[in-house]
Design a protein around this motif. Structure first.
Motif, PDB file in Angstrom:
ATOM      1  N   ASP A 223       0.892  -1.347  -0.023  1.00 45.13           N
ATOM      2  CA  ASP A 223      -0.026  -0.041   0.180  1.00 45.13           C
ATOM      3  C   ASP A 223       0.867   1.196   0.013  1.00 45.13           C
ATOM      4  OD1 ASP A 223      -3.314  -0.246   1.105  1.00 45.13           O
ATOM      5  OD2 ASP A 223      -1.828  -2.076   1.005  1.00 45.13           O
TER       6      ASP A 223
ATOM      7  N   LYS B   4      -3.576   2.581  -3.170  1.00 47.68           N
ATOM      8  CA  LYS B   4      -4.808   1.827  -3.831  1.00 47.68           C
ATOM      9  C   LYS B   4      -5.445   2.871  -4.752  1.00 47.68           C
ATOM     10  CE  LYS B   4      -6.319   3.594  -0.032  1.00 47.68           C
ATOM     11  NZ  LYS B   4      -5.961   2.973   1.267  1.00 47.68           N
TER      12      LYS B   4
ATOM     13  N   ASP C 186       2.214   8.720  -1.071  1.00 47.60           N
ATOM     14  CA  ASP C 186       1.861   9.271   0.150  1.00 47.60           C
ATOM     15  C   ASP C 186       3.101   9.695   0.966  1.00 47.60           C
ATOM     16  OD1 ASP C 186      -0.707   8.294  -0.263  1.00 47.60           O
ATOM     17  OD2 ASP C 186      -0.897   6.860   1.345  1.00 47.60           O
ATOM     18  N   TRP C 187       4.168   9.290   0.728  1.00 47.75           N
ATOM     19  CA  TRP C 187       5.361   9.834   1.396  1.00 47.75           C
ATOM     20  C   TRP C 187       6.170  10.520   0.446  1.00 47.75           C
ATOM     21  CZ3 TRP C 187       7.769   4.106   2.924  1.00 47.75           C
ATOM     22  CH2 TRP C 187       6.812   3.374   3.883  1.00 47.75           C
TER      23      TRP C 187
ATOM     24  N   ARG D  11      -2.605  14.979  -1.501  1.00 48.67           N
ATOM     25  CA  ARG D  11      -3.167  13.828  -1.929  1.00 48.67           C
ATOM     26  C   ARG D  11      -3.401  13.358  -3.084  1.00 48.67           C
ATOM     27  NH1 ARG D  11      -8.240  12.074   1.635  1.00 48.67           N
ATOM     28  NH2 ARG D  11      -9.859  11.342   0.118  1.00 48.67           N
TER      29      ARG D  11
ATOM     30  N   GLU E  97      -4.272  11.727  -6.780  1.00 48.67           N
ATOM     31  CA  GLU E  97      -5.341  10.833  -7.558  1.00 48.67           C
ATOM     32  C   GLU E  97      -4.890  10.481  -8.738  1.00 48.67           C
ATOM     33  OE1 GLU E  97      -8.227   9.666  -6.465  1.00 48.67           O
ATOM     34  OE2 GLU E  97      -8.008  10.616  -4.367  1.00 48.67           O
ATOM     35  N   PRO E  98      -5.766   9.498  -9.510  1.00 49.28           N
ATOM     36  CA  PRO E  98      -5.137   9.059 -10.697  1.00 49.28           C
ATOM     37  C   PRO E  98      -5.209  10.275 -11.857  1.00 49.28           C
ATOM     38  CG  PRO E  98      -6.483   7.507  -9.987  1.00 49.28           C
ATOM     39  CD  PRO E  98      -6.399   8.609  -8.770  1.00 49.28           C
TER      40      PRO E  98
ATOM     41  N   VAL F 255     -12.855   6.052 -13.283  1.00 54.08           N
ATOM     42  CA  VAL F 255     -11.938   4.963 -13.454  1.00 54.08           C
ATOM     43  C   VAL F 255     -12.258   3.753 -13.024  1.00 54.08           C
ATOM     44  CG1 VAL F 255      -9.312   4.912 -13.269  1.00 54.08           C
ATOM     45  CG2 VAL F 255     -10.347   7.167 -13.116  1.00 54.08           C
TER      46      VAL F 255
ATOM     47  N   LEU G  72     -10.300  -1.274   2.149  1.00 54.58           N
ATOM     48  CA  LEU G  72      -9.141  -0.374   1.631  1.00 54.58           C
ATOM     49  C   LEU G  72      -9.571   0.880   0.760  1.00 54.58           C
ATOM     50  CD1 LEU G  72      -7.759  -2.122  -1.764  1.00 54.58           C
ATOM     51  CD2 LEU G  72     -10.090  -1.894  -0.996  1.00 54.58           C
TER      52      LEU G  72
ATOM     53  N   MET H  74     -10.915   1.978  -1.765  1.00 55.31           N
ATOM     54  CA  MET H  74     -10.863   2.082  -3.381  1.00 55.31           C
ATOM     55  C   MET H  74     -12.256   2.830  -3.709  1.00 55.31           C
ATOM     56  SD  MET H  74      -8.892  -0.820  -5.401  1.00 55.31           S
ATOM     57  CE  MET H  74      -8.891  -0.119  -7.009  1.00 55.31           C
TER      58      MET H  74
ATOM     59  N   PHE I  94      -2.465  -0.703   7.978  1.00 59.46           N
ATOM     60  CA  PHE I  94      -1.372   0.108   7.451  1.00 59.46           C
ATOM     61  C   PHE I  94      -1.637   1.583   7.461  1.00 59.46           C
ATOM     62  CE2 PHE I  94      -0.355  -3.904   4.765  1.00 59.46           C
ATOM     63  CZ  PHE I  94       0.306  -4.442   5.985  1.00 59.46           C
ATOM     64  N   GLU I  95      -0.787   2.386   7.375  1.00 57.54           N
ATOM     65  CA  GLU I  95      -0.850   3.713   6.959  1.00 57.54           C
ATOM     66  C   GLU I  95      -1.648   3.974   5.805  1.00 57.54           C
ATOM     67  OE1 GLU I  95       2.824   6.279   6.637  1.00 57.54           O
ATOM     68  OE2 GLU I  95       3.540   5.625   8.577  1.00 57.54           O
TER      69      GLU I  95
ATOM     70  N   ARG J  71      -4.500   2.917   4.698  1.00 60.95           N
ATOM     71  CA  ARG J  71      -5.238   1.798   4.111  1.00 60.95           C
ATOM     72  C   ARG J  71      -6.647   2.156   4.004  1.00 60.95           C
ATOM     73  NH1 ARG J  71      -4.840  -3.037   1.647  1.00 60.95           N
ATOM     74  NH2 ARG J  71      -6.860  -4.590   2.394  1.00 60.95           N
TER      75      ARG J  71
ATOM     76  N   ALA K  85      -5.978   8.038   3.124  1.00 61.70           N
ATOM     77  CA  ALA K  85      -4.897   8.576   3.302  1.00 61.70           C
ATOM     78  C   ALA K  85      -4.907   9.386   4.697  1.00 61.70           C
ATOM     79  CB  ALA K  85      -4.575   9.802   2.262  1.00 61.70           C
TER      80      ALA K  85
END
Ligand code: SF4
Lengths: 214, 467
Positions: free
Chosen positions: A22, A27, A45-46, A51, A53-54, B79, B413, B415, B434-435, B437, B440
């Motif tokens: 992840d 995702k 994310d890092w 943030r 987005e596609p 998408v 998750l 999505m 998880f971070e 997950r 954000a």
């Protein structure tokens, strides 16, 4: 598949244990139906402060200057140095796709999660296992030596430091063969069609319930 | 000669060919397919001009991207929509059975497979999804694969694999009241760590595992991957066999009798040996809550957030510090004092009927705390949803202030549209903290369904044993 033979590449250190897929590729990028173009979103994310987005224009995004991948000294890195259990979590092959698309050709870590490890080989990416003490040492050397490059030789199964110190790594013969020759393993399996068919005939007789239609 | 483990038996029965280097060509009986990890595999197949080897071994459903709100409006995100439509088209073109978004049988692939009897004991089951380990609950060899392997299975019905090591985790004795399968598996991961099962196939055994329902066993095997294992599995017993009787894709009549007879051998021989053998005492397991960003960062609900300064290993200490910053928690904080923003009951770990019943029992006649912004229940499949509605569970949830949604992966998750906003804290019955997950910047605490429901009512964690 791309061949992997030899490489002398700049090393980028990701100094965290349990880096999950992840984190490698978040995702929202998994919605793509393509195999390519994930490089700009590697560690999204890092790497960015906003943030992602596609479909965003990456040139316009806010870069996180503290993240290693954004430090000028690591630009163009081809070898990723990592800690234990790298690639844990989701099975997404988008993780090796993103690493590959970014330009990473090899990873060095004390251990990997199984599925990620497998996925690397299918994409011409070499995940090398070295013991913890060696990885520690490589982290130290990378961080203290700008322009630190490691030479990786698949045939000889060695990693060599700029100082000429050589470390040997293990790799399965079959995987090595496929990687060195860029072989597609579906093609290899299809050489055994006769055996697969014979197995099916026998199993249908022994356990017909396994062949029910879904 | 030493006896065989369950894993040895499953492996040996599926070897098509042994290669000189020790890898094997392993036959795959059932291939489950979802929209996220399949498009590139279908495309690869097409580009290479290859056919699907055994079309009827595949079963597909869309789960990750589907909305959990009104389905009649379709998928708003273009998408996501394209990805789901791509699955529809690929399955249609190739003749693969798919439970589309509007099919009453649609749901999370790991809930749907067993529910339909498409997963059966003794099978090899794969899916481009790490939680395929769920299906090991029935004496099945089940594991997640990447997209290249999805393509490999489409084209050859096989995978080239190296055998993993045999590992056993025994949980002996009787768990206390309020302690569920989720608490058992979190306690196991807390003990052995997220890499504890690396390179191994874990068999979960012992009286506390045998005592679990089939649903509970799925919860345990689901999280085998969170312990780093290639697969998780549990021996077949009467409960397993009975679970499959009458399921749509399960055999019937004379074949059923033969199958049921064969399934009873799906257990480790008494003299089988394991390279790693771990023992937990069931009575010592308390309801669990994760505090960090890895499932191994877990403590009992009556405990406190641990102090990284007491951790000797520098790398672990570093990740603990990192996790505390991300989770915005201080060492020594009592778990019960942690206030929550959102509650998520769902995911392939805990969205089956038994999970919903457990949560409903806690929620019955109560109200979600005013400080909770959203408490949602997302059934694992359309059939689970229908069953829950038949039992009136939806009313209990709605009366208590929970949202009752359509089936899918949802906020496990994030999505689809269901997600945490940055900084929001969630009690979740899913499997990964998880971070990012669940969105954000979101902060996830993994718990059992009863614990999640109780936290929704209280607004913070509570010990379900005290209810
Ligand atoms: S519910 Fe969560 S863990 Fe399970 S398949 Fe869906 S996304 Fe994966």
């Amino acid at each position: 598949m791309k061949k992997f033979e030899k490489l002398t590449g700049l090393v980028v250190p990701i100094d965290r244990a349990n880096v999950d897929t992840d984190a490698i590729i978040p995702k929202q990028y998994l919605k793509s139906i393509k195999r390519s173009g994930f490089g700009p979103n590697l560690f999204d994310d890092w790497r960015y402060l906003d943030r992602g987005e596609p479909g965003m224009d990456h040139g316009q995004r806010r870069i996180n200057p503290d993240f290693v991948l954004n430090q000028p000294r690591y630009r163009g890195a081809q070898v990723l140095l990592a800690r234990d259990n790298f690639g844990c979590g989701s099975s997404r092959e988008h993780a090796p796709w993103a690493l590959d698309d970014y330009g990473i050709r090899a990873i060095i870590a004390p251990s990997y999660a199984d599925i990620f490890f497998n996925n690397c080989f299918k994409n011409g990416l070499l995940p090398i296992v070295l013991d913890r003490a060696t990885v520690d040492r490589l982290f130290r050397e990378t961080e203290t030596t700008p322009g630190y490059r490691l030479a990786i030789d698949l045939a000889a199964q060695t990693v060599t430091t700029p100082g000429g110190v050589e470390f040997r790594f293990e790799i399965d013969a079959f995987r090595k063969h496929c990687l060195a020759n860029g072989l597609d393993d579906i093609g290899l399996t299809l050489q055994h069609i006769g055996e697969i068919e014979a197995y099916e005939v026998r199993r249908r007789r022994e356990a017909p319930w396994l062949f029910g239609r879904s | 000669m030493a006896g065989k483990t369950l894993y040895d038996k499953l492996w040996d029965a599926h070897v098509v060919r042994r290669n000189d280097d020790g890898t094997c060509l392993i036959y795959i009986d059932r291939h489950l397919v979802h929209e996220v990890t399949s498009p590139q595999a279908f495309e690869g197949l097409r580009l290479a001009g290859r056919k699907v080897w055994r079309v009827e071994s595949n079963l597909a459903t869309a789960d990750h991207n589907v909305p959990t709100t009104d389905r009649s409006k379709g998928i708003a995100d273009a998408v996501s929509r394209l990805q789901v439509e791509t699955l529809d088209r690929n399955c249609h073109d190739l003749g693969i059975t798919e439970f589309g978004m509007d099919d009453p049988r649609q749901g999370i692939v790991h809930v749907v497979g067993p529910e339909q009897g498409a997963t059966l004991p003794g099978m090899t089951v794969v899916c481009g999804d790490s939680h395929t380990s769920t299906h090991g609950a029935f004496g099945t060899l089940a594991f997640g694969i990447g997209t290249s392997e999805v393509e490999h299975v489409f084209a050859t019905q096989c995978l080239i694999l190296k055998k993993s090591r045999n590992m056993r985790v025994r949980v002996e004795g009787i768990v206390g009241p309020g302690v569920t399968a989720k608490d058992i598996v979190l306690a196991i991961i807390g003990r052995i760590g997220t890499a504890g099962g690396a390179g191994s196939a874990i068999e979960f055994a012992g009286s506390a595992i045998q005592a679990l329902s089939i649903e509970g066993r799925m919860t345990v095997c689901n999280m085998a991957i969170e312990a780093g294992a290639r697969a998780g599995m549990i021996a077949v017993d009467d409960k397993t066999v009975e679970y499959f009787r009458g399921r749509p894709y399960a055999p019937s009549d004379e074949i059923w009798e033969r199958a049921a007879h064969a399934w009873r051998d799906l257990r480790s021989d008494p003299d089988a040996s394991f390279e790693k053998d771990i023992l937990l005492e069931a009575a010592e397991i308390r309801p669990q809550v994760t505090w960090g960003t890895s499932p191994e960062m877990v403590v009992a609900v009556d405990g406190v957030v641990p102090d990284p300064q007491t951790e000797a290993d520098p790398i672990r200490r570093e990740s603990m510090l990192h996790a505390l910053t991300y989770m915005d928690l201080k060492p020594g904080t009592r778990l019960r004092d942690i206030a929550l923003d959102k509650i998520f009951i769902g995911s392939c770990t805990n969205s089956r009927i038994e999970d919903l019943r457990a949560a409903a029992q806690v929620a019955k006649g109560k109200r979600v705390a005013g400080t909770i912004k959203l408490a949602m229940v997302v059934p694992g499949s359309g059939l689970v949803k229908a069953q829950a509605e038949k039992e009136g569970l939806d009313r209990i949830f709605k009366d208590a202030g929970f949202e009752w949604r359509e089936p899918g992966c949802s906020m496990c998750l994030a999505m689809n549209a269901d997600r945490l906003e940055p900084g929001e804290r969630c009690a979740s019955t899913s499997n990964r903290n998880f971070e990012g997950r669940q969105g954000a910047g979101g902060r996830t605490h993994l718990v059992s369904p009863a614990m999640a429901a109780a936290a929704a009512i209280a607004g913070h964690f509570v010990d379900v044993r005290e209810l």
